[in-house]
Design a protein around this motif. Structure first.
Motif, short mmCIF file in Angstrom:
data_model
loop_
_atom_site.label_atom_id
_atom_site.label_comp_id
_atom_site.label_asym_id
_atom_site.label_seq_id
_atom_site.Cartn_x
_atom_site.Cartn_y
_atom_site.Cartn_z
N THR A 145 -38.02 -18.80 40.84
CA THR A 145 -37.21 -19.88 40.27
C THR A 145 -36.80 -20.92 41.29
O THR A 145 -36.20 -21.93 40.93
CB THR A 145 -35.94 -19.29 39.62
N PRO A 198 -36.40 -18.76 29.36
CA PRO A 198 -35.23 -18.52 30.21
C PRO A 198 -35.64 -18.44 31.67
O PRO A 198 -36.78 -18.07 31.98
CB PRO A 198 -34.71 -17.18 29.70
N SER A 200 -34.83 -16.28 33.67
CA SER A 200 -35.12 -14.87 33.96
C SER A 200 -36.59 -14.52 33.76
O SER A 200 -37.06 -13.50 34.24
CB SER A 200 -34.25 -13.96 33.09
N ASP A 201 -37.36 -15.38 33.06
CA ASP A 201 -38.80 -15.16 32.89
C ASP A 201 -39.59 -15.60 34.11
O ASP A 201 -40.80 -15.38 34.17
CB ASP A 201 -39.32 -15.90 31.65
N ASN A 205 -35.83 -23.17 37.93
CA ASN A 205 -34.50 -23.51 37.44
C ASN A 205 -34.34 -25.03 37.54
O ASN A 205 -33.66 -25.55 38.42
CB ASN A 205 -33.43 -22.79 38.26
N ARG A 210 -32.07 -28.66 32.67
CA ARG A 210 -30.64 -28.57 32.33
C ARG A 210 -30.17 -29.80 31.58
O ARG A 210 -29.39 -29.71 30.61
CB ARG A 210 -29.83 -28.37 33.61
N GLU A 226 -32.97 -20.45 24.49
CA GLU A 226 -33.77 -20.04 25.63
C GLU A 226 -34.38 -18.69 25.27
O GLU A 226 -33.65 -17.71 25.10
CB GLU A 226 -32.92 -19.95 26.89
N SER A 228 -38.36 -16.25 25.39
CA SER A 228 -39.73 -16.13 25.87
C SER A 228 -40.70 -16.76 24.89
O SER A 228 -40.50 -16.72 23.67
CB SER A 228 -40.09 -14.65 26.08
#
Length: 279
Positions: A145, A198, A200-201, A205, A210, A226, A228
């Motif tokens: 990320t 997300p 987390s995938d 970032n 955003r 968000e 998958s």
């Protein structure tokens, strides 16, 4: 002209054979857009950079405040030929010394910049076709990320896209979910549901990610989530678009045999430019 550690110089005279950013990819960077003497989305860029430096255990100088970062970028862009806006990049790398284990965690930085033709964001005209890049994948972990100088997946994917007449490629993670494009985050509209993977995938970032999420949440009747995205989901979508700080929003016109409209992307682009004008 570049800004090297706070001083404008024509050459940094860095010994490339000693530079850890070159030798090991031991560097973090931020790509910025400058308009009317200010860095757009400065706070988001600054805090992402600081978080990234902490994650990779680089020592953050006490004087490296948000105001200092903007000053260093503008110190360079103010010396360039007048342009509507600028693309700038600040690269922070650990000082030379050591092999995989550095001799210390102190850092240096370089700011580079070039002019952009348009002050505000606009679409690239014409076809924008993408496909999956499946030769390599992005691991589903925190390091993926970050904006580090280790970008071999994006580089080889860009070569693949060029060889196959594509404008971009979509990357998958180790669970075979689609996470982002080569140069930006991915958004998918199906009906009234706007989805982006997300963090987390394993996707970047993104700062523009955003901004678009915040703008989309204000669109009446639009569900913003968000979640998958599988390759099969792409075929069912009404719109796909890519976001990054330099381009803003780029609609995808074709993925394999499926063609897409850009109604939502156009609306969000107008909202994005309005936010910039009046912020």
């Amino acid at each position: 002209m570049i800004n090297y550690n706070g001083t404008l110089v024509t050459e940094s005279n860095i010994s490339i054979h000693e530079n850890r950013g070159f030798l090991y990819g031991d560097a973090i960077f931020e790509t910025l857009r400058v308009l009317d003497g200010k860095v757009l989305f400065l706070e988001d860029h600054y805090f992402r950079l600081m978080a990234s430096l902490r994650i990779v255990r680089m020592e953050i100088p006490m004087n490296f405040t948000m105001e200092y970062m903007e000053e260093q970028v503008l110190l360079l862009t103010d010396t360039l030929a007048a342009a509507p806006s600028y693309r700038a990049r600040i690269s922070v790398f650990r000082k030379s010394g050591g092999y995989y284990l550095p001799t210390n965690n102190d850092v240096e930085f370089i700011v580079t910049s070039s002019a952009l033709e348009e002050p505000l964001y606009s679409f690239t005209e014409g076809a924008y076709e993408v496909d999956l890049f499946k030769d390599f994948y992005v691991t589903k972990q925190l390091l993926s990320t970050l904006k580090s100088t280790n970008k071999m997946v994006q580089i080889t994917g860009s070569v693949f896209a060029h060889e196959n007449g594509l404008q971009n490629c979509l990357l998958v993670n180790d669970e075979k979910n689609v996470i982002e494009a080569l140069q930006g985050n991915l958004f998918m509209l199906t009906g009234n549901r706007l989805v982006t993977p997300p963090v987390s995938d394993g996707c970047l970032n993104g700062v523009m990610r955003r901004q678009v999420l915040a703008l989309a949440q204000k669109v009446e009747g639009l569900e913003v989530v968000e979640a998958s995205i599988s390759p099969f989901d792409l075929q069912k979508a009404d719109e796909l678009f890519i976001t990054n700080v330099i381009k803003g929003i780029q609609p995808i016109t074709k993925y394999r045999k499926k063609e897409f409209v850009s109604i939502m992307a156009s609306d969000l682009l107008k909202r994005l430019n309005a936010k910039i004008r009046f912020s």
